[in-house]
Design a protein around this motif. Structure first.
Motif, mmCIF file in Angstrom:
data_model
loop_
_atom_site.group_PDB
_atom_site.id
_atom_site.type_symbol
_atom_site.label_atom_id
_atom_site.label_comp_id
_atom_site.label_asym_id
_atom_site.label_seq_id
_atom_site.Cartn_x
_atom_site.Cartn_y
_atom_site.Cartn_z
ATOM 1 N N VAL A 152 -14.092 -37.533 -11.431
ATOM 2 C CA VAL A 152 -13.231 -38.110 -11.462
ATOM 3 C C VAL A 152 -13.158 -37.972 -9.667
ATOM 4 N N ALA A 153 -13.025 -39.218 -9.502
ATOM 5 C CA ALA A 153 -12.057 -39.922 -8.406
ATOM 6 C C ALA A 153 -10.722 -39.382 -8.332
ATOM 7 N N SER A 154 -10.765 -39.065 -6.785
ATOM 8 C CA SER A 154 -9.188 -38.883 -5.896
ATOM 9 C C SER A 154 -8.488 -40.099 -6.058
ATOM 10 N N ASP A 155 -9.303 -41.073 -6.087
ATOM 11 C CA ASP A 155 -8.505 -42.545 -6.165
ATOM 12 C C ASP A 155 -7.316 -42.309 -7.355
ATOM 13 N N THR A 156 -8.065 -41.682 -8.580
ATOM 14 C CA THR A 156 -7.707 -42.040 -9.789
ATOM 15 C C THR A 156 -5.675 -41.826 -9.660
ATOM 16 N N ASP A 157 -5.067 -43.129 -10.421
ATOM 17 C CA ASP A 157 -3.329 -42.317 -10.099
ATOM 18 C C ASP A 157 -3.056 -43.425 -11.367
ATOM 19 N N SER A 158 -1.665 -43.486 -11.687
ATOM 20 C CA SER A 158 -0.956 -43.466 -13.063
ATOM 21 C C SER A 158 -1.144 -44.600 -12.994
ATOM 22 N N THR A 159 -1.632 -45.570 -12.991
ATOM 23 C CA THR A 159 -2.589 -46.763 -13.072
ATOM 24 C C THR A 159 -4.159 -46.881 -13.383
ATOM 25 N N THR B 102 -13.739 -48.041 -11.558
ATOM 26 C CA THR B 102 -12.386 -48.481 -12.080
ATOM 27 C C THR B 102 -11.783 -49.075 -13.644
ATOM 28 N N PHE B 103 -11.082 -48.347 -14.495
ATOM 29 C CA PHE B 103 -10.473 -48.714 -15.388
ATOM 30 C C PHE B 103 -8.954 -48.809 -15.519
ATOM 31 N N GLU B 104 -8.301 -50.331 -15.125
ATOM 32 C CA GLU B 104 -6.715 -50.299 -15.060
ATOM 33 C C GLU B 104 -6.605 -51.280 -16.872
ATOM 34 N N ASP B 105 -5.494 -50.684 -17.312
ATOM 35 C CA ASP B 105 -5.476 -51.580 -18.586
ATOM 36 C C ASP B 105 -4.967 -53.023 -18.492
ATOM 37 N N GLY B 106 -5.712 -53.617 -19.453
ATOM 38 C CA GLY B 106 -5.075 -55.258 -19.624
ATOM 39 C C GLY B 106 -6.382 -55.903 -18.326
ATOM 40 N N GLN B 107 -7.007 -54.912 -17.903
ATOM 41 C CA GLN B 107 -8.141 -55.400 -16.456
ATOM 42 C C GLN B 107 -9.271 -55.651 -16.569
ATOM 43 N N PRO B 108 -10.395 -56.757 -16.522
ATOM 44 C CA PRO B 108 -11.690 -55.875 -16.582
ATOM 45 C C PRO B 108 -11.566 -54.747 -15.868
ATOM 46 N N VAL B 109 -13.249 -54.176 -15.961
ATOM 47 C CA VAL B 109 -14.107 -53.301 -15.837
ATOM 48 C C VAL B 109 -13.829 -53.381 -14.376
ATOM 49 N N VAL C 39 -10.354 -53.696 -20.727
ATOM 50 C CA VAL C 39 -10.076 -51.693 -20.394
ATOM 51 C C VAL C 39 -8.697 -52.305 -21.547
ATOM 52 N N ASP C 40 -8.291 -51.385 -22.581
ATOM 53 C CA ASP C 40 -7.651 -51.030 -23.157
ATOM 54 C C ASP C 40 -7.044 -49.179 -23.142
ATOM 55 N N MET C 41 -5.866 -49.253 -22.878
ATOM 56 C CA MET C 41 -5.534 -47.335 -22.848
ATOM 57 C C MET C 41 -5.225 -47.141 -23.776
#
Length: 846
Positions: free
Chosen positions: A205-212, A304-311, A325-327
């Motif tokens: 898990v990268a430190s770049d991970t945020d709420s989205t 990078t995974f973001e809801d509603g977007q391509p990986v 992606v669907d989260m």
């Protein structure tokens, strides 16, 4: 090869070294029997029995001949079924009993850890506080993919494919699903730097991970280096020399050199240095950066995974096309992570056959979906071919093979000035109504109500006689002749029984017109009789029937697609229809509601109808039919029709050639390169065709067909037995090997072969007293040919010796050039000391 075994080692050695030898003729030996009389299925012998012999000699000769006639001959290789082909490595996306048939989608709807234990293993994510989050992994398979036949490449012929049918995330090929037992805060510092295994690969898990966005780093390998430490690693086939130069203590960065290129990377981040993607998983330093350690992941893959977007992948966040992606709900409180996967390019949204064309998961790359093959290639040798052809401008025929393997060209349509009739190439009628009368050289069918025993026959002969009358028929496929019982067959209405395949038919004479009809005693009438072909499909000849029909309303008729009992139709109906199986029959009745006209699907000209076997899972016998038409000066085939799902016409690289495939897997080639004469070839599989589609890190196929080699008995068809007084014997004894049954007292050739006068009795016969002898005489009548003498003191002794030859495999003592046979009930074989051998032994002892 017993003859080869008798070649001396010296002879073989000389041949191998190129020495020149003069090889004497091979000595005859009884241990080689039944050679030279039967060798590799070839016979060239004559059996001679004395005209003055006892009947026991004849019986003995028969016993020998029966055994020789059953000797193995030609080596044959046949295809065998080893059961259904299956996916032997990877998971089969078809199910037992619900395979992936043509135009079907995958039978399985979900893949779990049972299917792919490593890739889809359950896992546990542990944060920095030691809190565990269990999770499961699945692959939900979509329903849009289907097994089909398409021409995608403009420069290639069409091919069997898995057509993905959709370029939208709304109809994905599959969905990758990760489900957590409780929500995980991946954007927490407690999660940062922790590892998780997804779909068989470990990520950090990268430190770049945020709420989205959920950001993960994976790698091909990991190294741990201290300050000033250097190592060389191979990544993707390239060597990289990596050295820790120092540390930036203010920003938790490590300073690296990769193949001489220097840059820094912050802990929890990645960067490409010297062409190598490097992720700094852990950076720890002390002594003001003069000492420290770094844990590095090399060849790292950033996702990078973001809801509603391509990986997205890499530091430049490139979209992985064909993913979405669907989260639920977001990386700060994640309970499910779903990734839809599909083919984004409408020009390439299919999986071609073969491992090289597999669809590799574009996100994790740990598994692939492979279209590994089909149960029966479209033009495989095991498929039965039905060929519709034309001859000249006015004749059409079908080449087909029946269930017994007999292949025939059957002319069935003749064009006379634009009118096509159900006739052969000599305009002889083909009658497709049971009970129709046919004259010599016309065609009818033997129809017991079961296509397995249906025969198309040609009337060979009608012999009208008060006591010796009969009728003969020739089987169109096998050429076999069927003859009725003889008897009173002279007047109209006389009948004779005809027995074929154990079925008894009634043959009725029309003496006025010199015709016969054939019916089966089952109170049913067969119309358009169907014949079972090589792979279980049925073939029927069809044409509008308007004459000779007057079938009562209450009758039962047998049609190629079904059986129908009773009409219940209005009087005088004209052009009405009724369904039967997958066909629709057009008919007409008279005022008594009796059937007077019938055809299939409104076809007016002759054609052929192929009835497929019941398909899975519908249990439907679909049909294919083609009719003939006239262009005024030429005949052609036209109006190819399927009742089952099919591709329709698929263009090919060859002009005017089209392909079709139907649900059962029947492959049809339409060839209209001759603008006047369109021809068709049907390739019918032995079983309904299905696709072998598998998922896994590797996918392989096993089972299916194989071959077996055996020796087939070659029947003896020439004359192999004669009496010693037969004039033909004089020439035959100079050309053939001989088996002479009976001693020199009753068989003239035996006497000649032994150099005795005829007749010779008792001790003068050289036959052992109260016994028999089996003796090989080399060059008896001509150089290179042998005579085998089977002679007894009495007739029962001769018969016993014949029985030894009949059961030769039970007598290992059958060796040398002569043996003695004692006993008649249970023969005993022992060496026979001939006068010549005794004289040679006496000379040696002296």
């Amino acid at each position: 090869m017993q003859i080869l075994k008798r070649l001396g080692a010296g002879f073989l050695g000389a041949v191998m070294t190129g020495a020149s030898l003069l090889v004497p003729a091979m000595a005859a030996d009884l241990s080689a029997y039944p050679a030279p009389f039967v060798t590799d299925g070839t016979t060239n012998f004559l059996m001679v029995v004395g005209a003055d012999a006892s009947p026991a000699d004849v019986v003995g000769a028969i016993n020998i001949a029966v055994r020789l006639g059953a000797e193995p001959g030609e080596e044959k290789t046949v295809s065998t079924s080893g059961g259904q082909q299956t996916i032997t490595e990877g998971v089969d996306l078809g199910l037992s009993g619900d395979l992936i048939y043509f135009n079907d989608t995958f039978s399985k709807d979900v893949l779990t850890k049972t299917d792919m234990p490593t890739i889809l293993a359950d896992g546990t994510f542990t944060d920095d506080d030691g809190t565990n989050y269990d999770y499961t992994q699945n692959v939900d398979l979509g329903t849009s993919a289907r097994f089909f036949y398409v021409k995608y490449d403009t420069d290639k012929d069409p091919e069997l494919i898995v057509d993905l049918s959709s370029t939208s995330s709304s109809s994905p090929l599959y969905t990758l699903k990760v489900t957590f037992s409780k929500t995980v805060a991946f954007n927490s510092t407690k999660s940062e730097g922790q590892t998780i295994t997804l779909f068989g690969k470990e990520y950090t898990v990268a430190s770049d991970t945020d709420s989205t966005k959920l950001v993960l780093y994976g790698s091909s390998q990991s190294v741990t280096l201290n300050k000033d430490e250097e190592t060389t690693v191979a990544v993707g086939g390239t060597d990289y020399t990596i050295k820790v130069i120092g540390f930036d203590t203010s920003n938790d960065k490590v300073i690296l050199s990769v193949n001489g290129n220097t840059n820094d990377i912050a802990e929890g981040s990645s960067k490409k240095i010297g062409g190598l993607e490097v992720y700094a998983k852990t950076v720890t330093s002390w002594d003001n950066g003069n000492a420290g350690i770094a844990i590095l992941q090399l060849g790292s893959q950033k996702l990078t995974f973001e809801d509603g977007q391509p990986v997205q992948e890499g530091d430049d966040n490139t979209d992985i096309d064909g993913t979405q992606v669907d989260m639920t709900t977001n990386p700060g409180s994640l309970s499910t992570l779903n990734i839809k996967v599909y083919k984004p390019d409408s020009d390439n949204d299919y999986i071609a056959m073969g491992s090289d064309n597999a669809f590799v998961d574009p996100v994790f790359g740990s598994f692939k979906i492979t279209f590994a093959g089909v149960s029966s290639e479209l033009t495989a040798d095991a498929r039965d071919q039905i060929k519709l052809r034309t001859s000249g401008d006015n004749k059409a025929y079908v080449e087909a093979t029946d269930k017994n393997g007999n292949t025939a060209d059957i002319y069935y349509a003749y064009d006379s000035s634009g009118t096509i009739s159900l006739q052969d190439d000599n305009q002889k009628n083909i009658y497709v109504i049971e009970g129709a009368y046919a004259e010599k050289d016309e065609y009818i069918f033997l129809t017991p109500g079961d296509e397995k025993y249906t025969h198309m026959v040609k009337v060979k002969k009608i012999y009208e006689h008060a006591t010796k009358g009969y009728a003969e028929f020739t089987d169109v496929f096998s050429g076999e002749t069927y003859k009725t019982a003889t008897g009173d067959f002279n007047d109209t209405g006389d009948t004779r029984d005809l027995v074929v395949d154990g079925k008894t038919y009634t043959v009725t004479l029309d003496a006025t017109n010199d015709k016969v009809s054939v019916t089966y005693a089952d109170s049913k009438t067969t119309i358009f009789p169907a014949i079972e072909l090589a792979n279980g499909e049925k073939l029927a000849f069809i044409s509008k029937q308007t004459t000779g029909l007057n079938i009562p309303n209450t009758s039962t008729i047998i049609l190629p697609t079904n059986t129908k009992t009773g009409w219940a139709l209005a009087n005088g109906t004209n052009g009405s229809t009724f369904p039967s199986g997958q066909a629709t029959y057009w008919y007409k009745t008279n005022d008594d509601a009796n059937l007077t006209q019938i055809t299939v699907n409104g076809m007016l000209t002759p054609g052929i109808l192929v009835v497929e076997e019941k398909d899975n899972p519908n249990s439907v016998e679909n049909i294919i039919y083609v009719v003939t038409s006239s262009g005024g000066t030429y005949i052609t085939h036209t109006n190819l029709t399927f009742t089952g799902a099919n591709t329709g016409a698929v263009s090919t690289e060859t002009d005017n050639v089209e392909h079709y495939v139907d649900y059962y897997g029947t492959f049809v080639v339409k060839d209209a390169t001759d603008s006047h004469h369109t021809i068709y070839t049907l390739y019918y599989p032995d079983e309904q065709m299905y696709a072998l589609v598998g998922a896994g890190s590797e996918v392989t196929v096993g089972g299916g067909t194989g071959t077996v080699t055996y020796e087939q008995v070659v029947p003896i068809e020439d004359n192999i037995a004669r009496l010693d007084t037969d004039a033909a014997v004089e020439q035959a004894k100079l050309e053939k090997d001989l088996i002479l049954v009976g001693g020199p007292a009753v068989n003239r050739l035996t006497a000649q072969a032994l150099g005795l006068s005829y007749p010779s009795y008792g001790a003068a016969s050289t036959v052992p007293e109260n016994a028999a002898m089996i003796k090989l005489v080399e060059n008896a009548f001509t150089t290179g040919k042998v005579a085998l003498v089977v002679a007894g003191w009495e007739a029962e002794n001769t018969q016993a010796a014949c029985r030894v030859l009949q059961q030769y495999t039970k007598y290992p003592e059958l060796t040398g050039t002569a043996v003695k046979v004692t006993g008649t009930t249970t023969p005993v074989v022992e060496a026979l000391i001939t006068e010549e051998a005794q004289a040679e032994e006496n000379q040696t002892s002296e």
